[in-house]
Design a protein around this motif. Structure first.
Motif, PDB file in Angstrom:
ATOM      1  N   PRO A  86       0.832  -1.209   0.000  1.00 39.12           N
ATOM      2  CA  PRO A  86       0.000   0.000   0.000  1.00 39.12           C
ATOM      3  C   PRO A  86       0.867   1.259   0.000  1.00 39.12           C
ATOM      4  O   PRO A  86       1.819   1.370   0.762  1.00 39.12           O
ATOM      5  N   GLY A  87       0.518   2.197  -0.884  1.00 39.25           N
ATOM      6  CA  GLY A  87       1.238   3.467  -0.949  1.00 39.25           C
ATOM      7  C   GLY A  87       2.486   3.434  -1.824  1.00 39.25           C
ATOM      8  O   GLY A  87       3.208   4.421  -1.898  1.00 39.25           O
ATOM      9  N   TRP A  88       2.736   2.303  -2.502  1.00 42.70           N
ATOM     10  CA  TRP A  88       3.940   2.162  -3.322  1.00 42.70           C
ATOM     11  C   TRP A  88       3.600   1.506  -4.660  1.00 42.70           C
ATOM     12  O   TRP A  88       2.640   0.768  -4.760  1.00 42.70           O
ATOM     13  N   VAL A  89       4.399   1.797  -5.686  1.00 49.27           N
ATOM     14  CA  VAL A  89       4.298   1.120  -6.978  1.00 49.27           C
ATOM     15  C   VAL A  89       5.653   0.509  -7.300  1.00 49.27           C
ATOM     16  O   VAL A  89       6.693   0.989  -6.830  1.00 49.27           O
ATOM     17  N   TRP A  90       5.646  -0.551  -8.090  1.00 51.06           N
ATOM     18  CA  TRP A  90       6.870  -1.273  -8.412  1.00 51.06           C
ATOM     19  C   TRP A  90       7.474  -0.775  -9.712  1.00 51.06           C
ATOM     20  O   TRP A  90       6.796  -0.710 -10.747  1.00 51.06           O
ATOM     21  N   GLN A  91       8.746  -0.413  -9.677  1.00 50.01           N
ATOM     22  CA  GLN A  91       9.540  -0.095 -10.871  1.00 50.01           C
ATOM     23  C   GLN A  91      10.316  -1.355 -11.189  1.00 50.01           C
ATOM     24  O   GLN A  91      11.235  -1.719 -10.447  1.00 50.01           O
ATOM     25  N   PRO A  92       9.962  -2.078 -12.279  1.00 48.42           N
ATOM     26  CA  PRO A  92      10.706  -3.303 -12.614  1.00 48.42           C
ATOM     27  C   PRO A  92      12.174  -2.995 -12.921  1.00 48.42           C
ATOM     28  O   PRO A  92      12.528  -1.873 -13.295  1.00 48.42           O
ATOM     29  N   GLY A  93      13.007  -4.003 -12.773  1.00 44.28           N
ATOM     30  CA  GLY A  93      14.417  -3.856 -13.120  1.00 44.28           C
ATOM     31  C   GLY A  93      14.582  -3.639 -14.623  1.00 44.28           C
ATOM     32  O   GLY A  93      13.694  -3.951 -15.416  1.00 44.28           O
ATOM     33  N   TYR A  94      15.726  -3.103 -15.010  1.00 47.58           N
ATOM     34  CA  TYR A  94      16.014  -2.839 -16.414  1.00 47.58           C
ATOM     35  C   TYR A  94      17.528  -2.750 -16.594  1.00 47.58           C
ATOM     36  O   TYR A  94      18.276  -2.595 -15.633  1.00 47.58           O
ATOM     37  N   TRP A  95      17.968  -2.868 -17.827  1.00 47.25           N
ATOM     38  CA  TRP A  95      19.398  -2.789 -18.143  1.00 47.25           C
ATOM     39  C   TRP A  95      19.816  -1.340 -18.310  1.00 47.25           C
ATOM     40  O   TRP A  95      19.071  -0.522 -18.849  1.00 47.25           O
ATOM     41  N   ILE A  96      21.035  -1.022 -17.844  1.00 41.54           N
ATOM     42  CA  ILE A  96      21.644   0.283 -18.094  1.00 41.54           C
ATOM     43  C   ILE A  96      23.042   0.037 -18.654  1.00 41.54           C
ATOM     44  O   ILE A  96      23.602  -1.049 -18.492  1.00 41.54           O
ATOM     45  N   LEU A  97      23.585   1.021 -19.316  1.00 39.16           N
ATOM     46  CA  LEU A  97      24.955   0.934 -19.823  1.00 39.16           C
ATOM     47  C   LEU A  97      25.879   1.631 -18.849  1.00 39.16           C
ATOM     48  O   LEU A  97      25.641   2.771 -18.460  1.00 39.16           O
ATOM     49  N   GLN A  98      26.932   0.920 -18.455  1.00 36.54           N
ATOM     50  CA  GLN A  98      27.921   1.484 -17.549  1.00 36.54           C
ATOM     51  C   GLN A  98      29.297   1.133 -18.094  1.00 36.54           C
ATOM     52  O   GLN A  98      29.646  -0.039 -18.172  1.00 36.54           O
ATOM     53  N   ASP A  99      30.033   2.148 -18.515  1.00 36.46           N
ATOM     54  CA  ASP A  99      31.356   1.956 -19.111  1.00 36.46           C
ATOM     55  C   ASP A  99      31.311   0.960 -20.270  1.00 36.46           C
ATOM     56  O   ASP A  99      32.166   0.094 -20.408  1.00 36.46           O
ATOM     57  N   GLY A 100      30.262   1.077 -21.092  1.00 36.14           N
ATOM     58  CA  GLY A 100      30.141   0.232 -22.277  1.00 36.14           C
ATOM     59  C   GLY A 100      29.657  -1.181 -22.003  1.00 36.14           C
ATOM     60  O   GLY A 100      29.598  -1.992 -22.921  1.00 36.14           O
ATOM     61  N   GLN A 101      29.296  -1.490 -20.778  1.00 33.46           N
ATOM     62  CA  GLN A 101      28.825  -2.828 -20.410  1.00 33.46           C
ATOM     63  C   GLN A 101      27.381  -2.740 -19.924  1.00 33.46           C
ATOM     64  O   GLN A 101      27.006  -1.789 -19.236  1.00 33.46           O
ATOM     65  N   TRP A 102      26.590  -3.758 -20.252  1.00 35.08           N
ATOM     66  CA  TRP A 102      25.212  -3.808 -19.756  1.00 35.08           C
ATOM     67  C   TRP A 102      25.224  -4.257 -18.305  1.00 35.08           C
ATOM     68  O   TRP A 102      25.845  -5.248 -17.957  1.00 35.08           O
TER      69      TRP A 102
END
Length: 117
Positions: free
Chosen positions: A61-77
């Motif tokens: 209650p009072g929260w929503v879920w942000q699913p995980g996702y890929w980001i690029l960091q120093d050219g690596q996923w």
């Protein structure tokens, strides 16, 4: 301006002279201009890996879920774990996700609140 400086400014809530976009290798490729916010877009010429299969926690209650996702960091996923985001009355959470652009590149769309109705 370095990527680290731009990130630090965002975290500190500061102002930096940039509206640039970051490539997957971390370089700014747009023109610089003075603004009160750093508006950076993460762009990649290669698609992100498929999302990980993870068990979504039960609703809170009072929260929503942000699913995980890929980001690029120093050219690596790198996988960014899902997290809870406090609800914002009158708004719906649009989760962060990758979108393919007309030129074939991929752009990370940050999570954001969208007005209801």
């Amino acid at each position: 301006m370095s990527r680290a400086l731009a990130i630090l400014a965002v975290l500190a809530g500061g102002t930096v002279p940039a509206t640039g976009c970051f490539r997957g290798d971390g370089r700014i490729f747009a023109d610089l201009a003075f603004t009160g916010l750093v508006a950076a877009a993460i762009i990649s010429s290669i698609p992100p890996p498929p999302p990980r299969v993870v068990e979504v926690p039960p609703p809170r209650p009072g929260w929503v879920w942000q699913p995980g996702y890929w980001i690029l960091q120093d050219g690596q996923w790198v996988w960014a774990e899902g997290r809870w985001v406090a609800e914002n009355p009158g708004y719906q959470w649009a989760p962060a996700h990758w979108e393919q652009q007309s030129d074939g590149s991929w752009r990370l769309v940050p999570g954001q609140w969208v007005p209801l109705g």
